[in-house]
Structure formats: structure tokens, C-alpha cells
Design a protein around this motif. Structure first.
Motif, short mmCIF file in Angstrom:
data_model
loop_
_atom_site.label_atom_id
_atom_site.label_comp_id
_atom_site.label_asym_id
_atom_site.label_seq_id
_atom_site.Cartn_x
_atom_site.Cartn_y
_atom_site.Cartn_z
N LEU A 243 32.04 -53.24 45.60
CA LEU A 243 31.79 -54.68 45.53
C LEU A 243 31.84 -55.33 46.90
O LEU A 243 31.27 -56.40 47.11
CB LEU A 243 32.80 -55.35 44.60
N ALA A 244 32.52 -54.71 47.84
CA ALA A 244 32.59 -55.25 49.20
C ALA A 244 31.42 -54.80 50.06
O ALA A 244 30.90 -55.58 50.86
CB ALA A 244 33.90 -54.84 49.85
N GLU A 245 31.01 -53.54 49.90
CA GLU A 245 30.07 -52.95 50.85
C GLU A 245 28.72 -52.61 50.25
O GLU A 245 27.75 -52.43 50.98
CB GLU A 245 30.68 -51.67 51.43
N GLY A 246 28.65 -52.48 48.91
CA GLY A 246 27.43 -51.99 48.29
C GLY A 246 27.31 -50.49 48.42
O GLY A 246 28.07 -49.82 49.14
N ASP A 247 26.36 -49.92 47.72
CA ASP A 247 26.08 -48.49 47.76
C ASP A 247 24.62 -48.35 47.34
O ASP A 247 24.25 -48.72 46.23
CB ASP A 247 27.00 -47.72 46.80
N GLU A 248 23.78 -47.84 48.21
CA GLU A 248 22.35 -47.79 47.95
C GLU A 248 21.99 -47.02 46.69
O GLU A 248 20.92 -47.21 46.13
CB GLU A 248 21.60 -47.21 49.16
N SER A 255 22.65 -57.19 47.54
CA SER A 255 22.74 -57.51 46.11
C SER A 255 24.18 -57.73 45.67
O SER A 255 24.46 -58.62 44.86
CB SER A 255 22.09 -56.40 45.28
N VAL A 256 25.12 -56.93 46.19
CA VAL A 256 26.52 -57.18 45.81
C VAL A 256 27.01 -58.48 46.43
O VAL A 256 27.86 -59.17 45.85
CB VAL A 256 27.45 -56.00 46.15
N ALA A 257 26.46 -58.84 47.60
CA ALA A 257 26.81 -60.14 48.17
C ALA A 257 26.31 -61.27 47.27
O ALA A 257 26.97 -62.31 47.14
CB ALA A 257 26.21 -60.28 49.57
N GLU A 258 25.17 -61.06 46.62
CA GLU A 258 24.66 -62.06 45.68
C GLU A 258 25.59 -62.19 44.48
O GLU A 258 25.81 -63.29 43.97
CB GLU A 258 23.26 -61.67 45.22
#
Length: 460
Positions: A243-248, A255-258
Motif C-alpha cells: 500500500l505504500a510502494e505498489g507492486d507492478e 494506483s496505490v497512491a490513488e
């Protein structure tokens, strides 16, 4: 009580231990386990009480309730990123016949669709999902209680609908899609819809006596996307890192920042909290947190992360009520972030310099307000006020030679360099606002023009 080597200073570890000990004792929880992750790695685990005669650890499962909603939101964002739906689409476009009107997918994610908070009686958390075999049974005769988009109204039924949306678009059960698209890529092998030993049992603690009563552990059926999951402290630390960094493999960092971006203001006077797309937001001691809390009969859970500090914390307990579990996880983040603040990355000069962009840096004026323009990595720009308060933003370069605002007032707005016929720079255009090299530059492009007599003094 366990910890992980020398990852944290002894004083920090003792403060963490004291915090969860206080929570378990004062909250009268049969057991409590907590963990802290820093910079993507679990660095501390602590527990109190017992599960089947032993202290729980980072691999002991607890039911996590509404933390499940974040997983459902991730599945929906994946559909969006694949172009299978738009967040502005009305639900009816993809899942017709629900009776929720023109509520959009984004509104359902943000709890602003106006749907009722709960399904009709009987109490869904303590009854089997077979009581509600269809969406009509979940939504009831009056599923919409507020106009869509007007207010934040937390809705368990809304996330049931989102789970059904995922099933309709994917053509597969929610549980299978979740395992394949999120849990497996993130190595969350101890997370799932059903408990797998070792796991805690849910208890109700008598309010006036130190005695307990077992709570039922029902399969929620269609309500599963709102609160079904079981997980562990270790798995939730992995999820917090995502949730902090995302994972492709699951969702990009953008997208997790959204997910973490506020959708609407909170209810009433509670300006210390908010909601993104499936993610709760909070302010604690001046620190911005994202995550979610959860509860089902017999269990309470909390996950909070501070992106700025690179710290996340999870707290899980097997009591219907008692421990203020949201505060526990938030406090654990604060203890680590305050005692051992993040060490900033070393400053390094740019490896390549575009001289034309470099010439744009320095002071600019919007009217008489002074701003600085700074060149950063990847041809990015930063605009910030030089005197007093003002609107600043970061900007990312676009291929066609403009810049897109990333945050603040100018998020999404376009910054352009406007040139004269001879190729020299006339001004910057930012969403129609004109920035010039001098305040109200004579002969410049300031809308309305500039008095030809220029600056002058005034006599009394």
C-alpha cells in the motif's frame, strides 16, 4: 513476547512492548499480537495473552473484518487499470439490476454512493451468508438512503456490491480472483477467507466480569468482500508495504497512491479522518496515516502506515470489544517514527542537465507574488512561493513538452512555457495563470495589460 534481532533500538522495542501490554491488559483481550514494518521489512513482533496455550506470533491468524475492503478496492482498481471499467462509470453499466441508481464505482469505493450501512436483519456479522443468497437480500427494499455523492456514509453493503462487480467482470468468484491477483503475488500465504491453524478463536468479554463467551465464526457469503478475511501480522505487514510502494504485479505505485488520496471530507467535525478509495485516512500527532480498521464478533484489527516515515504497524486481538486497536497500531507507528526517524537519502546532483530547462529556473511572478521554479530529476519542476503562503506544486514532464501538476492546488493542471515569435520565453502559463520574470512586466502577457507609465509612487 518476541522481537526480531537488532532491527530496532532496545528503548524503542521496550516502548512498543509497553504499548501493547497496556492495550491487552486494559482492553482485557484474550490475546493480542502486533508487528511493525520499516522500509518494507518487518522489524518487530510482540504479543500478549495466549492462543491454544501459547503466545501468538506473526503467523497466527486473526479475523481482520473490514481490512478486507482494501483488498476488494485493489481488485476494482486492477479492473480500472486494465481498461475494463472507468471509476466514473455508473454501477449499472457493469452490474445491472441492483437498484442502487446511478451511483458510480468511485462513489461505492469511497462510501459516498448513499447506500445503507448494513443489510436488513438479521445481523449479518453473526449469521451465515446463506441467509442472504442474492444481492436483493443484501440490499433490501431501500438500499439508497442518501443522494449519491453528497456525503460520506460508511457502507458494508456497498462493498458487497463491489465484490459482485469484480465477479461479474472477471467471470470468477471473488475469493479465487483475490488469491490469484493479490494474495499469491504478494506471498500472503496465510491470508484467506477461512481460518487455517494456528488461528485465534473469537471471544466476547463480559463488560462487568473477567469471563468470556465464544463468538460464532460465520461464512459471510455475498458479504465476504466487506469483511470475510483472516490474516496474520506478517502478511499484513507485506500488504502495508504494498500500500505504500505498489507492486507492478498487482498495482502500480501511482494506483496505490490513488487509493490513499482523499475522496471526500469526513463527517461532521472529525477533520482528523477521511477516506480514499477503500483506504481510511487519519491524522495522528501531526502525522498522516493510511490503512484500515476492522472488526467482526470476536475480533478487532488495525493496519496503519505512514508513507512519509516508511513505517507501518499492525495490531490484532480476539475480543469483540475492549482494546482500542486503531489507536494501538497508530501509536506503534508513532513510537518508531519519533524514536528512530527516517534517515533521508543523500543528496546527489543530476546526472544530465537540460540547459534550456535550467534557464527557466529561478524567480517568477504571478502578479506581485514571488515564486521559485526548481529543476528536479527526470525533467520535473517544482513551483513554490518565496514569500509567505501560496500555492505550490510539483510537476511531471509530459512527452509533448508540457508539465502535469502532481499535487496541491495545481494537481492535474498543465504548465506550459509560452514563447515569443523569436523563440525567447515570454511567460509561463499554468492553468491560465500567467507567470512573468518581473512583477507585471511591461509589454508582457499579463491579462488586462500593464499600465504603460509603469510603477510609481503615491502622494498622500
Amino acid at each position: 513476547m518476541t522481537s526480531l534481532g537488532e532491527e530496532l533500538l532496545p528503548g524503542t522495542q521496550r516502548a512498543l512492548t509497553h504499548r501493547i501490554a497496556l492495550a491487552q491488559t486494559e482492553g482485557r483481550a484474550p490475546s493480542l499480537v502486533a508487528a511493525v514494518a520499516r522500509e518494507g521489512r518487518m522489524v518487530w513482533v510482540g504479543s500478549r495473552g495466549g492462543v491454544d496455550g501459547r503466545e501468538p506470533d506473526a503467523e497466527t491468524q486473526y479475523r481482520v473484518g473490514s481490512i478486507t475492503k482494501v483488498f476488494t478496492a485493489v481488485l476494482v482498481l486492477r479492473l480500472h487499470d486494465e481498461g475494463l471499467l472507468d471509476l466514473g462509470d455508473p454501477l449499472e453499466k457493469h452490474l445491472p439490476g441492483t437498484g442502487v441508481g446511478e451511483a458510480t464505482i468511485a462513489q461505492l469505493l469511497a462510501h459516498t454512493a448513499g447506500l445503507s450501512a448494513e443489510s436488513p436483519a438479521p445481523w449479518w456479522e453473526r449469521t451465515p451468508g446463506t441467509v442472504r443468497p442474492g444481492l436483493a437480500d443484501v440490499l433490501g427494499e431501500r438500499p439508497v438512503v442518501h443522494p449519491a455523492g453528497r456525503r460520506h456514509h460508511y457502507s458494508n453493503t456497498g462493498y458487497t456490491v463491489l465484490g459482485s462487480l469484480v465477479e461479474a467482470v472477471r467471470g470468477a468468484p471473488w475469493e479465487q480472483t483475490l488469491r490469484r491477483e493479490v494474495l499469491a503475488p504478494l506471498a500472503m500465504d496465510r491470508t484467506g477467507p477461512q481460518p487455517v491453524a494456528p488461528h485465534a478463536r473469537g471471544w466476547a468479554v463480559h463488560p462487568w466480569a473477567d469471563v468470556v463467551l465464544p463468538e460464532p465464526m460465520e461464512d459471510l457469503g455475498l458479504m465476504a468482500p466487506a469483511g470475510q478475511l483472516w490474516s496474520t501480522a506478517a502478511d499484513l505487514c507485506r500488504f502495508a508495504t504494498f500500500l505504500a510502494e505498489g507492486d507492478e504485479r498487482v498495482l502500480s505505485a501511482a494506483s496505490v497512491a490513488e487509493l490513499r488520496t482523499p475522496s471526500v471530507p469526513p463527517e461532521g467535525d472529525d477533520w482528523d479522518g477521511g477516506y480514499g478509495l477503500g483506504v481510511q485516512l487519519a491524522r495522528r500527532a501531526g502525522r498522516s496515516l493510511a490503512g484500515h480498521t476492522g472488526s467482526l464478533p470476536g475480533f478487532v484489527a488495525s493496519l496503519w502506515l505512514s508513507v512519509a516515515d516508511g513505517v507501518a504497524a499492525v495490531a490484532l486481538a480476539n475480543a469483540t470489544s475492549g482494546p482500542r486497536i486503531s489507536a494501538v497500531a497508530a501509536d506503534l507507528v508513532g513510537i518508531v517514527a519519533d524514536a528512530e526517524p527516517r534517515i533521508p537519502e543523500p543528496w546527489r546532483p543530476l546526472t544530465e542537465v537540460d540547459q534550456e530547462l535550467l534557464s527557466l529556473t529561478g524567480p517568477w511572478y504571478w502578479g506581485t507574488s514571488a515564486f521559485g521554479l526548481k529543476l528536479v530529476a527526470e525533467r520535473g519542476l517544482e513551483l513554490y512561493p518565496l514569500l509567505g503562503a501560496g500555492r505550490g506544486s510539483r510537476f511531471a514532464a509530459r512527452p509533448e513538452g508540457t508539465w502535469a501538476g502532481l499535487d496541491g492546488y495545481y494537481a492535474g493542471e498543465t504548465l506550459r512555457v509560452v514563447r515569443r515569435p523569436d523563440g525567447s520565453v515570454s511567460h509561463l502559463d499554468l492553468g491560465s495563470f500567467v507567470f512573468t520574470r518581473e512583477p507585471y512586466e511591461p509589454g508582457g502577457a499579463t491579462p488586462g495589460g500593464v499600465d504603460p507609465e509603469g510603477w510609481r509612487g503615491l502622494r498622500g
